[in-house]
Motif scaffolding. Structure first.
Motif, PDB file in Angstrom:
ATOM      1  N   PRO A 178       0.807  -1.227   0.000  1.00 48.00           N
ATOM      2  CA  PRO A 178       0.000   0.000   0.000  1.00 48.00           C
ATOM      3  C   PRO A 178       0.838   1.275   0.000  1.00 48.00           C
ATOM      4  O   PRO A 178       0.505   2.231  -0.704  1.00 48.00           O
ATOM      5  N   ILE A 179       1.937   1.298   0.743  1.00 43.07           N
ATOM      6  CA  ILE A 179       2.786   2.499   0.786  1.00 43.07           C
ATOM      7  C   ILE A 179       3.382   2.788  -0.591  1.00 43.07           C
ATOM      8  O   ILE A 179       3.394   3.933  -1.054  1.00 43.07           O
ATOM      9  N   THR A 180       3.853   1.761  -1.272  1.00 46.28           N
ATOM     10  CA  THR A 180       4.405   1.935  -2.618  1.00 46.28           C
ATOM     11  C   THR A 180       3.326   2.408  -3.574  1.00 46.28           C
ATOM     12  O   THR A 180       3.558   3.285  -4.413  1.00 46.28           O
ATOM     13  N   ALA A 181       2.131   1.841  -3.450  1.00 46.55           N
ATOM     14  CA  ALA A 181       1.009   2.248  -4.305  1.00 46.55           C
ATOM     15  C   ALA A 181       0.660   3.716  -4.080  1.00 46.55           C
ATOM     16  O   ALA A 181       0.357   4.441  -5.033  1.00 46.55           O
ATOM     17  N   ALA A 182       0.702   4.164  -2.830  1.00 48.54           N
ATOM     18  CA  ALA A 182       0.367   5.559  -2.531  1.00 48.54           C
ATOM     19  C   ALA A 182       1.345   6.514  -3.212  1.00 48.54           C
ATOM     20  O   ALA A 182       0.937   7.509  -3.828  1.00 48.54           O
ATOM     21  N   ALA A 183       2.636   6.227  -3.144  1.00 48.70           N
ATOM     22  CA  ALA A 183       3.638   7.081  -3.802  1.00 48.70           C
ATOM     23  C   ALA A 183       3.449   7.061  -5.318  1.00 48.70           C
ATOM     24  O   ALA A 183       3.517   8.101  -5.977  1.00 48.70           O
ATOM     25  N   ARG A 184       3.193   5.885  -5.867  1.00 47.15           N
ATOM     26  CA  ARG A 184       2.988   5.765  -7.318  1.00 47.15           C
ATOM     27  C   ARG A 184       1.739   6.531  -7.754  1.00 47.15           C
ATOM     28  O   ARG A 184       1.761   7.279  -8.729  1.00 47.15           O
ATOM     29  N   GLU A 185       0.640   6.331  -7.037  1.00 48.01           N
ATOM     30  CA  GLU A 185      -0.610   7.014  -7.395  1.00 48.01           C
ATOM     31  C   GLU A 185      -0.461   8.529  -7.330  1.00 48.01           C
ATOM     32  O   GLU A 185      -0.983   9.243  -8.177  1.00 48.01           O
ATOM     33  N   LEU A 186       0.244   9.014  -6.325  1.00 40.86           N
ATOM     34  CA  LEU A 186       0.447  10.457  -6.203  1.00 40.86           C
ATOM     35  C   LEU A 186       1.155  10.986  -7.443  1.00 40.86           C
ATOM     36  O   LEU A 186       0.715  11.969  -8.049  1.00 40.86           O
ATOM     37  N   GLU A 187       2.221  10.323  -7.846  1.00 42.03           N
ATOM     38  CA  GLU A 187       2.962  10.776  -9.023  1.00 42.03           C
ATOM     39  C   GLU A 187       2.130  10.614 -10.296  1.00 42.03           C
ATOM     40  O   GLU A 187       2.118  11.501 -11.150  1.00 42.03           O
ATOM     41  N   GLU A 188       1.417   9.513 -10.435  1.00 52.30           N
ATOM     42  CA  GLU A 188       0.604   9.295 -11.636  1.00 52.30           C
ATOM     43  C   GLU A 188      -0.530  10.303 -11.766  1.00 52.30           C
ATOM     44  O   GLU A 188      -0.869  10.719 -12.871  1.00 52.30           O
ATOM     45  N   GLU A 189      -1.114  10.707 -10.642  1.00 52.96           N
ATOM     46  CA  GLU A 189      -2.291  11.573 -10.699  1.00 52.96           C
ATOM     47  C   GLU A 189      -1.985  13.056 -10.636  1.00 52.96           C
ATOM     48  O   GLU A 189      -2.708  13.840 -11.235  1.00 52.96           O
ATOM     49  N   ILE A 190      -0.919  13.450  -9.912  1.00 54.73           N
ATOM     50  CA  ILE A 190      -0.648  14.887  -9.793  1.00 54.73           C
ATOM     51  C   ILE A 190       0.756  15.275 -10.239  1.00 54.73           C
ATOM     52  O   ILE A 190       1.176  16.411 -10.065  1.00 54.73           O
ATOM     53  N   GLY A 191       1.487  14.323 -10.816  1.00 58.81           N
ATOM     54  CA  GLY A 191       2.766  14.644 -11.433  1.00 58.81           C
ATOM     55  C   GLY A 191       3.937  14.808 -10.490  1.00 58.81           C
ATOM     56  O   GLY A 191       5.019  15.199 -10.912  1.00 58.81           O
ATOM     57  N   THR A 192       3.751  14.525  -9.203  1.00 57.73           N
ATOM     58  CA  THR A 192       4.846  14.624  -8.249  1.00 57.73           C
ATOM     59  C   THR A 192       4.582  13.690  -7.077  1.00 57.73           C
ATOM     60  O   THR A 192       3.431  13.396  -6.774  1.00 57.73           O
ATOM     61  N   ASN A 193       5.650  13.228  -6.448  1.00 59.58           N
ATOM     62  CA  ASN A 193       5.498  12.490  -5.192  1.00 59.58           C
ATOM     63  C   ASN A 193       6.370  13.135  -4.117  1.00 59.58           C
ATOM     64  O   ASN A 193       6.862  12.466  -3.224  1.00 59.58           O
ATOM     65  N   LYS A 194       6.526  14.444  -4.214  1.00 65.22           N
ATOM     66  CA  LYS A 194       7.302  15.191  -3.212  1.00 65.22           C
ATOM     67  C   LYS A 194       6.467  15.311  -1.937  1.00 65.22           C
ATOM     68  O   LYS A 194       5.844  16.340  -1.670  1.00 65.22           O
ATOM     69  N   ALA A 195       6.455  14.226  -1.184  1.00 65.03           N
ATOM     70  CA  ALA A 195       5.656  14.189   0.037  1.00 65.03           C
ATOM     71  C   ALA A 195       6.227  13.135   0.970  1.00 65.03           C
ATOM     72  O   ALA A 195       6.907  12.207   0.536  1.00 65.03           O
ATOM     73  N   GLU A 196       5.933  13.298   2.257  1.00 62.80           N
ATOM     74  CA  GLU A 196       6.323  12.308   3.241  1.00 62.80           C
ATOM     75  C   GLU A 196       5.078  11.859   3.997  1.00 62.80           C
ATOM     76  O   GLU A 196       4.166  12.655   4.242  1.00 62.80           O
ATOM     77  N   ILE A 197       5.047  10.589   4.370  1.00 63.75           N
ATOM     78  CA  ILE A 197       3.917  10.055   5.127  1.00 63.75           C
ATOM     79  C   ILE A 197       4.017  10.551   6.562  1.00 63.75           C
ATOM     80  O   ILE A 197       5.067  10.453   7.196  1.00 63.75           O
ATOM     81  N   ILE A 198       2.896  11.094   7.053  1.00 62.36           N
ATOM     82  CA  ILE A 198       2.862  11.574   8.435  1.00 62.36           C
ATOM     83  C   ILE A 198       1.862  10.786   9.286  1.00 62.36           C
ATOM     84  O   ILE A 198       1.886  10.881  10.501  1.00 62.36           O
ATOM     85  N   ALA A 199       0.974  10.016   8.648  1.00 62.01           N
ATOM     86  CA  ALA A 199       0.022   9.177   9.386  1.00 62.01           C
ATOM     87  C   ALA A 199      -0.598   8.169   8.421  1.00 62.01           C
ATOM     88  O   ALA A 199      -0.542   8.342   7.203  1.00 62.01           O
ATOM     89  N   GLU A 200      -1.190   7.141   9.002  1.00 57.86           N
ATOM     90  CA  GLU A 200      -1.829   6.071   8.247  1.00 57.86           C
ATOM     91  C   GLU A 200      -3.167   5.772   8.909  1.00 57.86           C
ATOM     92  O   GLU A 200      -3.267   5.804  10.138  1.00 57.86           O
ATOM     93  N   SER A 201      -4.185   5.489   8.117  1.00 60.25           N
ATOM     94  CA  SER A 201      -5.485   5.149   8.697  1.00 60.25           C
ATOM     95  C   SER A 201      -5.356   3.910   9.569  1.00 60.25           C
ATOM     96  O   SER A 201      -4.567   3.006   9.283  1.00 60.25           O
ATOM     97  N   GLN A 202      -6.129   3.873  10.647  1.00 63.24           N
ATOM     98  CA  GLN A 202      -6.089   2.748  11.585  1.00 63.24           C
ATOM     99  C   GLN A 202      -6.428   1.439  10.897  1.00 63.24           C
ATOM    100  O   GLN A 202      -5.854   0.412  11.193  1.00 63.24           O
ATOM    101  N   GLY A 203      -7.372   1.486   9.990  1.00 61.21           N
ATOM    102  CA  GLY A 203      -7.795   0.284   9.288  1.00 61.21           C
ATOM    103  C   GLY A 203      -8.065   0.592   7.825  1.00 61.21           C
ATOM    104  O   GLY A 203      -7.624   1.617   7.299  1.00 61.21           O
TER     105      GLY A 203
END
Length: 163
Positions: free
Chosen positions: A51-76
């Protein structure tokens, strides 16, 4: 192929709540909807992908950048069901809705790093928005999901002091 929703699985996905330094959240308007619907980046998890890899990929695919860091994750995992008129039509009729792992991320780039003109554009416009307003901007069948996301990540919707 069945269109009885209860017989179909949920599509495994990720979603991203992308906060800027002012505590606002990235939302974009979908290209493929008639109504004015704004949503956060999200997308399917590919086979063998975390899921973490998918999140970075989706961010870049959809908005053209993955310049972001994870600060929290949903409990479930959070779910939504498609409305009956869409079951059997989207995702080649294979799913009843989505089950999603959501990540809160802090945007580390500049607004100019965001580029919706990607290889497969999904959005036609974007803006920074207050987290609590998101449920009123999304299509009705995702509203409860967005309310849950707002509740879970509300503590992160604050400006970040300059370093």
């Amino acid at each position: 192929m069945t269109t009885n929703a209860s017989e179909l699985p949920y599509r495994p996905c990720v979603g991203i709540v992308l906060f800027n330094r002012a505590g606002l959240v990235f939302v974009a308007r979908r290209i493929d909807t008639k109504e004015e619907a704004w949503q956060m980046p999200q997308g399917g998890i590919d086979e063998g992908e975390t899921p973490i890899t998918a999140a970075a990929r989706e961010l870049e695919e959809e908005i053209g950048t993955n310049k972001a860091e994870i600060i929290a994750e949903s409990q479930g995992w959070l779910q939504y069901d498609l409305p009956p008129e869409l079951v059997g039509k989207v995702w080649k009729g294979r799913y009843r809705g989505q089950t999603q792992k959501w990540y809160a991320m802090r945007f580390l780039g500049e607004d100019s790093d965001i580029n919706l003109d990607t290889a497969h554009p999904e959005f036609c416009a974007w803006r920074w928005e207050y987290l609590e307003r998101l449920p009123s901007l999304i299509v009705p069948f995702k509203r409860k999901l967005y309310q849950d996301i707002v509740h879970e990540f509300a503590h992160l919707a604050a400006p970040v002091p300059e370093a």
